[in-house]
Write an enzyme that holds these catalytic residues in place. Structure first.
Site, PDB file in Angstrom:
ATOM      1  N   ASP A  73     -17.560 -24.088  10.752  1.00 12.12           N
ATOM      2  CA  ASP A  73     -17.314 -23.433   9.612  1.00 12.12           C
ATOM      3  C   ASP A  73     -15.695 -23.402   9.881  1.00 12.12           C
ATOM      4  O   ASP A  73     -14.995 -23.348   9.097  1.00 12.12           O
ATOM      5  CB  ASP A  73     -17.356 -22.082  10.017  1.00 12.12           C
ATOM      6  CG  ASP A  73     -19.159 -21.945   8.958  1.00 12.12           C
ATOM      7  OD1 ASP A  73     -18.722 -21.888   8.318  1.00 12.12           O
ATOM      8  OD2 ASP A  73     -19.805 -20.869   9.684  1.00 12.12           O
ATOM      9  N   HIS A  74     -15.130 -22.894  11.057  1.00 12.81           N
ATOM     10  CA  HIS A  74     -13.478 -22.895  11.299  1.00 12.81           C
ATOM     11  C   HIS A  74     -12.946 -23.977  11.586  1.00 12.81           C
ATOM     12  O   HIS A  74     -11.750 -23.734  10.678  1.00 12.81           O
ATOM     13  CB  HIS A  74     -13.284 -21.815  13.204  1.00 12.81           C
ATOM     14  CG  HIS A  74     -13.831 -20.646  13.363  1.00 12.81           C
ATOM     15  ND1 HIS A  74     -13.244 -20.127  13.428  1.00 12.81           N
ATOM     16  CD2 HIS A  74     -15.165 -19.974  13.760  1.00 12.81           C
ATOM     17  CE1 HIS A  74     -14.225 -18.776  13.406  1.00 12.81           C
ATOM     18  NE2 HIS A  74     -15.004 -18.343  13.778  1.00 12.81           N
TER      19      HIS A  74
END
Length: 482
Positions: A373-374
């Site tokens: 995600d990041h």
């Protein structure tokens, strides 16, 4: 192996954004081996994603700071040594990659996952479910035919195969994936479709004239100042990207459907620098079209095809707003047999073999952060910034596309180039990110209360050190440009 050779190194990631390799000399790193401990090269991936994003920001900022009021550069493009120095500190990056765990709202820590979002044993292995949102939880329970009781869910899953559960829950509109090893995933049709694509898909949408970049102040240097970003994303990766663009000066307006409530703490963590409004795209089209007519960037993160059916594909958006940059994010990619499936970081980790690599097929593990995600979020922001820079030279509306599963493939490829995952487990080595994060934390008041949060990891000389505004409550703003 040198950074130049590593598939998860900054050079490779910067190349995926179409960046000039000469600019890599402007980047310095502070390595901290104790952070983000994992078998897979998570720390290297995280450093490369943040570093590439910061370098794209510095590049665009230099172009804009060098412009005259007429929009021209007095002596051509700024040289390499005119680009601000970028500093990537592993400590700052590690803290940012677990920002949701460091967030405190009036001293209260958020709840990360709901009780039904976890790994479960099946008759032949493991399955990972995601039920943080009420509608996903209801669909999971409907597919299993059980009440909202973890014991009942466990009993129902223990009687079925993992793939059977995966398909049944998907058919009901819920979220569950079977645990796979990297080899099992590599043999899957979706893995083959993902592997054929570049890490960052980039292309033109139209022949709009070159973008005129107005000058920006150098104190602080805000590369995205004056640019308007429509944020049609949810959960983590997309909001991380738009949070980063907001840090860099963009006017970011997040739009959500009134029928899809957001988790308040999750929204707070990724809402810094932005405004948040509610707009039903199936009803309030005039309001949306008015926003689009003045937007420079549209970032989308819904399941592939969802927005296309509403006339919001990149091509349709560019037809109505020539010169727009459209950034798209998905879990599995908008192609292959899973091209229309929902997904989240934890599910992609399970399906692609990451969870088995961090633990074992008998007892799955997890990365020390929601790194897919990041990492993808920072890459998406970097891709937007590079598209804006390219527009200043060549014109044309642009699209950029990323997928969590493709970022997962990069992480696994990085492990393969180093001879496979290192021994040890992230879970056994560190409860959060390794080391102390105190140096990267700060506090501020907000409409939601007193916040403790992580400072931005994207850093370059003369750039912003914090967001211009704290996050507000979900949907509290008006759907119009400020």
């Amino acid at each position: 192996m040198t950074d130049t050779e590593s598939p998860v190194g900054l050079a490779a990631v910067w190349s995926s954004l179409g960046g000039d390799p000469a600019l890599l000399t402007r980047v310095s790193t502070v390595e901290r081996p104790e952070v983000l401990p994992a078998r897979l090269p998570v720390r290297e991936l995280a450093r490369a994603c943040v570093g590439a994003c910061a370098l794209a920001a510095a590049e665009l900022g230099t172009r804009r700071a060098a412009r005259t009021p007429s929009g021209r550069t007095p002596a051509g493009r700024p040289g390499v040594f005119g680009t601000p120095a970028v500093r990537v500190d592993d400590g700052a990056v590690a803290a940012a990659f677990v920002s949701e765990r460091h967030l405190l709202v009036d001293g209260r820590a958020p709840v990360a996952f709901a009780p039904l979002s976890r790994f479960w044993r099946t008759a032949d292995g493991w399955v990972r479910t995601h039920a943080n949102y009420p509608h996903h939880r209801a669909r999971l329970l409907a597919a299993l035919g059980t009440p909202e009781d973890p014991r009942a869910v466990a009993a129902a899953l223990a009687e079925r195969s993992a793939v059977e559960v995966e398909e049944a829950v998907h058919a009901a509109g819920g979220l569950a994936v079977a645990l796979r090893t990297p080899a099992r995933w590599a043999a899957h049709e979706q893995a083959a479709a993902v592997a054929e694509r570049p890490l960052v898909e980039r292309g033109r949408l139209d022949t709009a004239p070159a973008r005129v970049l107005t000058p920006v102040d150098r104190d602080p240097l805000l590369p995205a100042a004056g640019l308007r970003v429509l944020d049609l994303t949810r959960v983590v990766a997309g909001p991380v990207a738009t949070r980063t663009l907001a840090l860099l000066g963009a006017d970011v307006l997040r739009l959500d459907s009134p029928g899809l409530p957001e988790l308040p703490d999750q929204h707070t963590d990724t809402g810094f620098g932005k405004r948040s409004a509610l707009l039903d795209l199936t009803v309030d089209r005039d309001a949306f079209e008015e926003l689009l007519s003045a937007a420079d960037v549209v970032v989308t993160g819904y399941r592939p095809g969802t927005l296309d059916r509403l006339g919001l594909s990149p091509e349709a958006l560019a037809e109505r707003r020539p010169g727009v940059v459209v950034a798209q994010l998905s879990a599995w990619g908008a192609y292959g047999p899973w091209g229309d499936r929902r997904g989240f970081d934890s599910l992609v980790q399970a399906a692609t073999g990451i969870a088995a690599s961090e633990g074992s097929p008998e007892r799955p593990g997890a990365l020390p952060a929601q790194a897919l995600d990041h990492g993808t979020g920072y890459l998406l922001a970097g891709a937007v910034l590079r598209a804006l820079t390219e527009q200043a030279d060549e014109g044309g509306g642009r699209f950029v596309r990323l997928a969590l599963a493709r970022t997962a493939g990069l992480l696994l490829e990085g492990a393969a180039h180093t001879g496979g995952p290192a021994e040890g487990s992230a879970a056994a080595l560190a409860p959060v990110a390794g080391g102390s994060a105190d140096a990267w934390l700060t506090e501020a008041d907000s409409a939601r209360g007193r916040l403790r949060y992580v400072r931005p990891a994207v850093s370059f000389a003369g750039g912003p050190r914090d967001w211009a505004r704290p996050p507000g409550p979900w949907g509290a703003d008006t759907a119009r440009w400020g």
